[in-house]
Design a protein around this motif. Structure first.
Motif, mmCIF file in Angstrom:
data_model
loop_
_atom_site.group_PDB
_atom_site.id
_atom_site.type_symbol
_atom_site.label_atom_id
_atom_site.label_comp_id
_atom_site.label_asym_id
_atom_site.label_seq_id
_atom_site.Cartn_x
_atom_site.Cartn_y
_atom_site.Cartn_z
ATOM 1 N N HIS A 99 4.104 -55.711 -15.817
ATOM 2 C CA HIS A 99 3.191 -56.393 -16.747
ATOM 3 C C HIS A 99 1.726 -56.264 -16.319
ATOM 4 C CE1 HIS A 99 0.993 -59.851 -18.436
ATOM 5 N NE2 HIS A 99 1.741 -59.661 -19.498
ATOM 6 N N PRO A 100 1.377 -56.566 -15.059
ATOM 7 C CA PRO A 100 -0.029 -56.385 -14.647
ATOM 8 C C PRO A 100 -0.486 -54.935 -14.719
ATOM 9 C CG PRO A 100 1.131 -57.803 -13.107
ATOM 10 C CD PRO A 100 2.168 -57.224 -14.015
ATOM 11 N N PHE A 101 0.397 -53.986 -14.351
ATOM 12 C CA PHE A 101 0.015 -52.577 -14.407
ATOM 13 C C PHE A 101 -0.378 -52.166 -15.821
ATOM 14 C CE2 PHE A 101 2.645 -51.199 -10.482
ATOM 15 C CZ PHE A 101 1.570 -51.501 -9.675
ATOM 16 N N GLY A 102 0.455 -52.533 -16.785
ATOM 17 C CA GLY A 102 0.168 -52.147 -18.159
ATOM 18 C C GLY A 102 -1.126 -52.753 -18.671
ATOM 19 N N THR A 103 -1.371 -54.010 -18.346
ATOM 20 C CA THR A 103 -2.586 -54.686 -18.815
ATOM 21 C C THR A 103 -3.838 -54.081 -18.187
ATOM 22 O OG1 THR A 103 -1.315 -56.735 -19.058
ATOM 23 C CG2 THR A 103 -3.715 -56.922 -19.047
ATOM 24 N N ILE A 104 -3.796 -53.856 -16.885
ATOM 25 C CA ILE A 104 -4.975 -53.330 -16.186
ATOM 26 C C ILE A 104 -5.311 -51.915 -16.644
ATOM 27 C CG2 ILE A 104 -5.795 -52.557 -13.926
ATOM 28 C CD1 ILE A 104 -4.469 -55.028 -12.725
ATOM 29 N N LYS A 105 -4.297 -51.053 -16.726
ATOM 30 C CA LYS A 105 -4.560 -49.663 -17.083
ATOM 31 C C LYS A 105 -4.899 -49.505 -18.560
ATOM 32 C CE LYS A 105 -2.106 -46.481 -14.946
ATOM 33 N NZ LYS A 105 -0.979 -45.692 -14.412
ATOM 34 N N ARG A 106 -4.435 -50.431 -19.375
ATOM 35 C CA ARG A 106 -4.679 -50.319 -20.815
ATOM 36 C C ARG A 106 -5.991 -50.967 -21.231
ATOM 37 N NH1 ARG A 106 -3.001 -47.393 -25.312
ATOM 38 N NH2 ARG A 106 -3.245 -48.656 -27.197
ATOM 39 N N HIS A 107 -6.327 -52.129 -20.658
ATOM 40 C CA HIS A 107 -7.444 -52.924 -21.169
ATOM 41 C C HIS A 107 -8.622 -53.068 -20.195
ATOM 42 C CE1 HIS A 107 -5.047 -54.052 -24.629
ATOM 43 N NE2 HIS A 107 -4.068 -54.439 -23.830
ATOM 44 N N ILE A 108 -8.392 -52.894 -18.886
ATOM 45 C CA ILE A 108 -9.477 -53.139 -17.921
ATOM 46 C C ILE A 108 -9.997 -51.830 -17.336
ATOM 47 C CG2 ILE A 108 -10.125 -54.346 -15.803
ATOM 48 C CD1 ILE A 108 -7.954 -56.397 -16.398
ATOM 49 N N LEU A 109 -9.134 -51.084 -16.667
ATOM 50 C CA LEU A 109 -9.541 -49.805 -16.065
ATOM 51 C C LEU A 109 -9.155 -48.654 -16.976
ATOM 52 C CD1 LEU A 109 -8.623 -50.403 -12.313
ATOM 53 C CD2 LEU A 109 -10.839 -50.677 -13.415
ATOM 54 N N THR A 110 -9.517 -48.754 -18.234
ATOM 55 C CA THR A 110 -9.181 -47.713 -19.205
ATOM 56 C C THR A 110 -9.867 -46.404 -18.841
ATOM 57 O OG1 THR A 110 -9.109 -49.445 -20.886
ATOM 58 C CG2 THR A 110 -9.128 -47.172 -21.656
ATOM 59 N N GLY A 111 -9.075 -45.339 -18.722
ATOM 60 C CA GLY A 111 -9.644 -44.034 -18.382
ATOM 61 C C GLY A 111 -9.852 -43.813 -16.907
ATOM 62 N N GLY A 112 -9.498 -44.773 -16.059
ATOM 63 C CA GLY A 112 -9.638 -44.607 -14.616
ATOM 64 C C GLY A 112 -10.898 -45.246 -14.073
ATOM 65 N N TYR A 113 -11.224 -44.881 -12.842
ATOM 66 C CA TYR A 113 -12.378 -45.462 -12.149
ATOM 67 C C TYR A 113 -13.685 -44.850 -12.640
ATOM 68 C CZ TYR A 113 -8.982 -47.389 -8.847
ATOM 69 O OH TYR A 113 -7.941 -48.075 -8.290
ATOM 70 N N ASN A 114 -14.763 -45.608 -12.476
ATOM 71 C CA ASN A 114 -16.113 -45.135 -12.814
ATOM 72 C C ASN A 114 -16.929 -44.758 -11.586
ATOM 73 O OD1 ASN A 114 -15.577 -45.556 -15.477
ATOM 74 N ND2 ASN A 114 -17.108 -47.153 -15.800
ATOM 75 N N MET A 115 -16.460 -45.148 -10.401
ATOM 76 C CA MET A 115 -17.221 -44.932 -9.179
ATOM 77 C C MET A 115 -16.475 -43.974 -8.252
ATOM 78 S SD MET A 115 -18.332 -48.892 -8.504
ATOM 79 C CE MET A 115 -19.437 -48.538 -7.144
ATOM 80 N N ILE A 116 -17.211 -43.387 -7.320
ATOM 81 C CA ILE A 116 -16.670 -42.363 -6.424
ATOM 82 C C ILE A 116 -16.437 -42.968 -5.049
ATOM 83 C CG2 ILE A 116 -17.176 -40.165 -5.280
ATOM 84 C CD1 ILE A 116 -18.784 -39.372 -7.734
ATOM 85 N N GLY A 117 -15.306 -42.625 -4.425
ATOM 86 C CA GLY A 117 -14.996 -43.086 -3.079
ATOM 87 C C GLY A 117 -13.947 -44.178 -3.087
ATOM 88 N N ILE A 118 -13.199 -44.265 -1.989
ATOM 89 C CA ILE A 118 -12.100 -45.227 -1.927
ATOM 90 C C ILE A 118 -12.620 -46.661 -1.843
ATOM 91 C CG2 ILE A 118 -11.882 -45.128 0.607
ATOM 92 C CD1 ILE A 118 -8.817 -45.248 0.156
#
Length: 519
Positions: free
Chosen positions: A425-444
């Motif tokens: 449930h958290p994975f689907g929500t985060i990847k769909r609505h919060i971090l859509t398209g992946g990260y915006n910043m570089i580096g771990i």
């Protein structure tokens, strides 16, 4: 047909509207504002701006205001600095939250970059708040990982195998163009010169690409890494199922009561093996009460050392074991062999006793080998057991820990369905609505900052859906201070309000004071 008439744009308002009237009493921004105001930002690691000693120059923005902006933005999937800048000018909720401040996109992005290590502690503070509200039970903790795309492209990422195959491809192309040039020399054609120019141009491009890949291969051979990524060097090629991406492996520890995330750790490992204990350790560092919980994970986490470390810390692990290689070949698996602790022997499916034969060390682990060559010679079930001369069983020195896990899995065969219901449930929500398209910043480190913001906003949205808004606001601040502040804000606007409105506020203040006395 008549319609609702709108207000004319050039109409002069004698009584300007109060900004606070545009935000509902149960609006999320009020909770964000109160939560951040109660944080000790210096303890979390946020850097406070230092004004110039000579007193010149414009003062800097308060980190609390910018943190509120990021929490609001990530909760609605707004992560771009330019979009957040625009929201400060056109979004009434953001205007209220920021108090009409309008930082530019560079200030916003610099704050996130400079304070990237502080967001994790701020997220941990909200998790502690959830624990105080008794929204986290610590009974069952589910751990799982997912891959989130980095600021990179799969075509800009190279592994050793990919480099070797690409080099072979370009070398073949070079040979092909050289052969075609030789054919033109031997058999001239009317368009010979034009064809030669095209072939030479293609030949030069392939030779340059081949030389570039050779240098990249030499660079990769000198390091202990298995891959090189151009845009984000710390990211890794990840493959789950049929999907491949270049990004980071994000580990989550989720509580089963309200599906709240306790810990979220970003790693550059390509698989989940070895990430179980570090993830649950990060969760216990935030909330100590989770120690001794029932730990749920899939078979990708089945690691002897990880399971033993979790069991030594008091966790009850539920992890399915990977399939036995012998079972894949159609032979008896290890579970078919019964261990006798008293005699330190194994009993095979045919009833023969396998004695301890020798010790073996592998990867700094000690194993005992059990076998009985004499019994296997004339065994009637040998064709179902092995195609070698005899069958041997390997036992780890701490095998009893794994046996306890197997017994728990047999007692609760459907426990893995519960695990997926908790953590997916958290994975689907985060990847769909919060971090859509992946990260915006570089580096771990930057990826960890965005993950922590995603964890905080996910938990925040969950809490506001679970708990009554007035109750959680009462928890953050006393009811008395809330009403006093409410009256004070309205009285500050008295210079813009007519006499009738002032009398109304005075009556409201008297009613509030009487309520405070009763409380």
């Amino acid at each position: 047909m008549s319609f609702i008439k709108r207000v004319s744009r050039d109409q002069v308002l004698l009584l300007p509207d109060c900004l606070d009237d545009y935000v509902d009493e149960n609006n999320k921004v009020r909770f964000i504002d109160e939560f951040v105001n109660g944080l000790d930002l210096s303890e979390c690691g946020f850097t406070y701006p230092k004004e110039r000693l000579d007193g010149r120059g414009r003062p800097a923005y308060d980190p609390a205001d910018l943190l509120k902006l990021f929490i609001y933005g990530y909760s609605y999937g707004i992560r771009s600095g330019r979009k957040l800048e625009r929201a400060c000018k056109v979004n009434l909720e953001v205007i209220w939250l920021m108090g009409k401040l309008k930082p530019d996109f560079k200030t916003i992005c610099d704050f996130r970059r400079i304070n990237r290590n502080a967001f994790k502690k701020a997220s941990a503070q909200f998790t502690l708040l959830c624990n105080k509200l008794k929204l986290i039970s610590g009974d069952f903790i589910a751990v799982d990982g997912t891959s989130i795309k980095a600021v990179n492209n799969i075509s800009k990422s190279w592994t050793k195998n990919k480099l070797n195959s690409a080099l072979k491809k370009y070398e073949k192309e070079v040979e092909k163009y050289l052969g075609q040039l030789e054919e033109l020399d031997e058999a001239p054609s009317p368009n010979r010169e034009e064809k030669q120019n095209k072939l030479k141009s293609s030949l030069v491009k392939n030779q340059e690409k081949s030389q570039e890949l050779k240098k990249l291969k030499q660079k990769l051979d000198t390091t202990d890494k298995n891959s090189i990524c151009y845009n984000d060097p710390e990211s890794r090629p990840l493959k789950k199922g049929r999907k491949s991406t270049v990004g980071y492996n994000v580990q989550h520890a989720v509580d089963d009561k309200n599906y709240l995330i306790i810990a979220a750790e970003v790693t550059s490992e390509s698989c989940d093996l070895g990430s179980l204990y570090p993830t649950i350790k990060a969760a216990s560092d935030v909330i100590k009460e989770v120690k001794g919980a029932n730990l749920l994970a899939d078979k990708g986490y089945f690691s002897n050392e990880d399971i033993k470390a979790c069991e030594d810390d008091g966790y009850q692990s539920y992890i399915p074991e990977k399939g036995c290689p012998m079972e894949g070949k159609g032979f008896y698996g290890k579970p078919e062999f019964i261990y006798n602790e008293y005699n330190n022997t194994y009993t095979c499916p045919a009833g023969q006793i396998l004695q301890k034969y020798q010790n073996k060390k592998k990867d700094c682990k000690t194993y005992w080998i059990y076998k009985s060559p004499e019994a296997c010679v004339n065994c009637s079930r040998k064709d179902k057991c092995t195609n070698s001369k005899s069958r041997s069983i390997q036992r780890w020195e701490h095998e009893h820990v794994l046996e306890n896990v197997r017994e728990r899995m047999k007692a609760k065969p459907n426990i893995m369905k519960r695990r997926s219901a908790i953590v997916e449930h958290p994975f689907g929500t985060i990847k769909r609505h919060i971090l859509t398209g992946g990260y915006n910043m570089i580096g771990i480190e930057s990826a960890q900052a965005e993950t922590s913001l995603a964890q905080l906003t996910y938990n925040l949205n969950r809490v506001l859906n679970i708990v009554n808004f007035s109750e959680i606001m009462s928890f953050l601040k006393g009811r008395k201070s809330f009403w006093q502040k409410h009256v004070q804000n309205h009285l500050l606007m008295s210079s813009y309000i007519n006499t009738k409105a002032i009398k109304m506020l005075i009556r409201q203040k008297n009613q509030v004071n009487s309520l405070i006395i009763l409380v």
